[in-house]
Design an enzyme around this catalytic site. Structure first.
Site, mmCIF file in Angstrom:
data_model
loop_
_atom_site.group_PDB
_atom_site.id
_atom_site.type_symbol
_atom_site.label_atom_id
_atom_site.label_comp_id
_atom_site.label_asym_id
_atom_site.label_seq_id
_atom_site.Cartn_x
_atom_site.Cartn_y
_atom_site.Cartn_z
ATOM 1 N N CYS A 86 85.272 64.334 -6.327
ATOM 2 C CA CYS A 86 83.910 64.655 -6.849
ATOM 3 C C CYS A 86 82.626 64.026 -6.170
ATOM 4 O O CYS A 86 82.569 62.868 -5.827
ATOM 5 C CB CYS A 86 83.891 64.045 -8.538
ATOM 6 S SG CYS A 86 82.004 63.721 -9.387
ATOM 7 N N CYS A 134 80.827 61.233 -7.648
ATOM 8 C CA CYS A 134 81.561 60.016 -7.623
ATOM 9 C C CYS A 134 81.356 59.555 -6.031
ATOM 10 O O CYS A 134 81.540 58.196 -5.953
ATOM 11 C CB CYS A 134 82.790 60.223 -7.860
ATOM 12 S SG CYS A 134 83.236 60.292 -9.942
ATOM 13 N N ASP A 155 67.729 66.991 -6.435
ATOM 14 C CA ASP A 155 68.711 67.833 -6.461
ATOM 15 C C ASP A 155 68.626 68.409 -4.764
ATOM 16 O O ASP A 155 67.639 68.598 -4.181
ATOM 17 C CB ASP A 155 68.792 69.101 -7.152
ATOM 18 C CG ASP A 155 69.836 70.142 -7.165
ATOM 19 O OD1 ASP A 155 70.529 70.083 -8.331
ATOM 20 O OD2 ASP A 155 70.029 70.792 -6.336
ATOM 21 N N HIS A 213 82.663 59.174 -14.593
ATOM 22 C CA HIS A 213 83.202 60.591 -14.307
ATOM 23 C C HIS A 213 83.545 61.248 -15.735
ATOM 24 O O HIS A 213 84.695 61.059 -16.140
ATOM 25 C CB HIS A 213 84.332 60.769 -13.247
ATOM 26 C CG HIS A 213 84.732 62.161 -13.190
ATOM 27 N ND1 HIS A 213 83.917 62.803 -12.005
ATOM 28 C CD2 HIS A 213 85.735 62.918 -13.705
ATOM 29 C CE1 HIS A 213 84.459 64.123 -12.179
ATOM 30 N NE2 HIS A 213 85.386 64.043 -12.934
ATOM 31 N N ASN A 248 74.496 72.184 -17.740
ATOM 32 C CA ASN A 248 75.383 73.237 -17.414
ATOM 33 C C ASN A 248 76.957 73.061 -17.655
ATOM 34 O O ASN A 248 77.453 71.899 -17.492
ATOM 35 C CB ASN A 248 75.316 73.875 -16.000
ATOM 36 C CG ASN A 248 74.119 74.614 -15.585
ATOM 37 O OD1 ASN A 248 73.491 75.266 -16.369
ATOM 38 N ND2 ASN A 248 73.656 74.094 -14.502
ATOM 39 N N GLY A 273 77.537 78.420 -14.701
ATOM 40 C CA GLY A 273 77.273 78.153 -13.297
ATOM 41 C C GLY A 273 77.389 76.742 -12.833
ATOM 42 O O GLY A 273 77.050 76.610 -11.570
ATOM 43 N N HIS A 311 81.148 66.861 -13.208
ATOM 44 C CA HIS A 311 80.720 65.504 -13.380
ATOM 45 C C HIS A 311 79.389 65.597 -14.246
ATOM 46 O O HIS A 311 78.647 66.090 -13.723
ATOM 47 C CB HIS A 311 80.557 64.721 -12.137
ATOM 48 C CG HIS A 311 80.201 63.145 -12.513
ATOM 49 N ND1 HIS A 311 80.854 62.335 -11.721
ATOM 50 C CD2 HIS A 311 79.399 62.663 -13.218
ATOM 51 C CE1 HIS A 311 80.266 60.857 -12.190
ATOM 52 N NE2 HIS A 311 79.260 61.397 -13.116
ATOM 53 N N HIS A 357 75.926 65.912 -15.709
ATOM 54 C CA HIS A 357 74.447 65.387 -15.215
ATOM 55 C C HIS A 357 73.613 66.243 -15.878
ATOM 56 O O HIS A 357 73.775 67.383 -16.731
ATOM 57 C CB HIS A 357 74.649 65.771 -13.851
ATOM 58 C CG HIS A 357 74.897 67.182 -13.473
ATOM 59 N ND1 HIS A 357 76.105 67.452 -13.381
ATOM 60 C CD2 HIS A 357 74.019 68.243 -12.936
ATOM 61 C CE1 HIS A 357 76.444 68.731 -12.873
ATOM 62 N NE2 HIS A 357 74.912 69.166 -12.741
ATOM 63 N N HIS A 406 70.031 67.982 -15.488
ATOM 64 C CA HIS A 406 68.802 68.558 -14.696
ATOM 65 C C HIS A 406 67.559 68.315 -15.189
ATOM 66 O O HIS A 406 67.280 68.622 -16.506
ATOM 67 C CB HIS A 406 68.945 69.915 -14.454
ATOM 68 C CG HIS A 406 70.062 70.449 -13.695
ATOM 69 N ND1 HIS A 406 70.129 70.845 -12.361
ATOM 70 C CD2 HIS A 406 71.390 70.619 -14.030
ATOM 71 C CE1 HIS A 406 71.652 71.402 -12.052
ATOM 72 N NE2 HIS A 406 72.106 71.188 -13.067
HETATM 73 P P1 AMP Z 1 75.496 72.266 -11.726
HETATM 74 O O1 AMP Z 1 75.295 73.648 -11.182
HETATM 75 O O2 AMP Z 1 74.769 71.876 -13.194
HETATM 76 O O3 AMP Z 1 76.804 71.644 -11.708
HETATM 77 O O4 AMP Z 1 74.609 71.337 -10.866
HETATM 78 C C1 AMP Z 1 74.927 70.575 -9.709
HETATM 79 C C2 AMP Z 1 73.940 70.643 -8.822
HETATM 80 O O5 AMP Z 1 74.235 69.356 -7.779
HETATM 81 C C3 AMP Z 1 73.457 71.513 -8.212
HETATM 82 O O6 AMP Z 1 72.122 72.155 -8.413
HETATM 83 C C4 AMP Z 1 73.420 71.266 -6.513
HETATM 84 O O7 AMP Z 1 72.342 71.962 -5.614
HETATM 85 C C5 AMP Z 1 73.326 69.598 -6.631
HETATM 86 N N1 AMP Z 1 73.901 68.827 -5.762
HETATM 87 C C6 AMP Z 1 75.231 69.048 -5.089
HETATM 88 N N2 AMP Z 1 75.620 68.162 -4.251
HETATM 89 C C7 AMP Z 1 74.590 67.414 -4.084
HETATM 90 C C8 AMP Z 1 74.227 66.340 -3.283
HETATM 91 N N3 AMP Z 1 75.031 65.818 -2.406
HETATM 92 N N4 AMP Z 1 73.037 65.864 -3.642
HETATM 93 C C9 AMP Z 1 71.907 66.282 -4.431
HETATM 94 N N5 AMP Z 1 72.413 67.259 -5.160
HETATM 95 C C10 AMP Z 1 73.474 67.923 -5.060
HETATM 96 ZN ZN ZN Z 2 82.521 62.216 -10.703
#
Ligand code: AMP
Ligand code: ZN
Length: 115
Positions: free
Chosen positions: A6, A9, A32, A48, A89, A95, A100, A102, A104
């Site tokens: 992940c 993680c 992001d 997680h 999401n 999408g 994990h 989170h 936004h």
């Molecule tokens: P989701 O589509 O809700 O799973 O959002 C995951 C988000 O994580 C996406 O908007 C990605 O651009 C963002 N993301 C993925 N890897 C990283 C990272 N290393 N640092 C910051 N954001 C990330």
């Molecule tokens: Zn995780």
């Protein structure tokens, strides 16, 4: 409590470098990497949790605290009054990219209407 596949993680473990704009015992927040608005921040629990329906397996997780962190950051980012969107999401149709949980926090400019 962590999953080795992940990306979030890996950030918690320091295997992927990322600047924390907020950190507490249970949460951290990062910008992001692919922002969809001027302010696009992810509020992430340090445990997680794959999906919302599994939340009962994690009694230490507190939604109120996660939303309180989002409001604190919205205030620091000066978007508390101009407006913002909070999004979680879940699974394929939404999408979801990172499995994990989170939140936004999106704002800083006029957002596209979603409904
Ligand atoms: P989701 O589509 O809700 O799973 O959002 C995951 C988000 O994580 C996406 O908007 C990605 O651009 C963002 N993301 C993925 N890897 C990283 C990272 N290393 N640092 C910051 N954001 C990330
Ligand atoms: Zn995780």
């Amino acid at each position: 409590m962590v999953s080795y596949d992940c990306v979030f993680c890996k950030i918690i473990l320091g295997e992927i470098l990322s600047e924390f704009i907020y950190e507490s015992e249970l949460f951290f927040a990062i910008r992001d990497i692919n922002p969809i608005a001027l302010t696009h921040i992810l509020i992430i629990p340090k445990i997680h949790i794959n999906y919302l329906e599994l939340i009962h397996e994690f009694p230490s997780f507190d939604f109120n605290e996660m939303y309180a962190v989002a409001l604190e950051i919205a205030s620091k980012e000066n978007i508390l009054n101009s407006g913002y969107r909070l999004v979680i999401n879940q699974k394929e149709d939404s999408g979801q990219e990172v499995e994990h949980l989170h939140l936004h926090l999106i704002g800083g400019n006029k957002l596209k209407d979603i409904g």
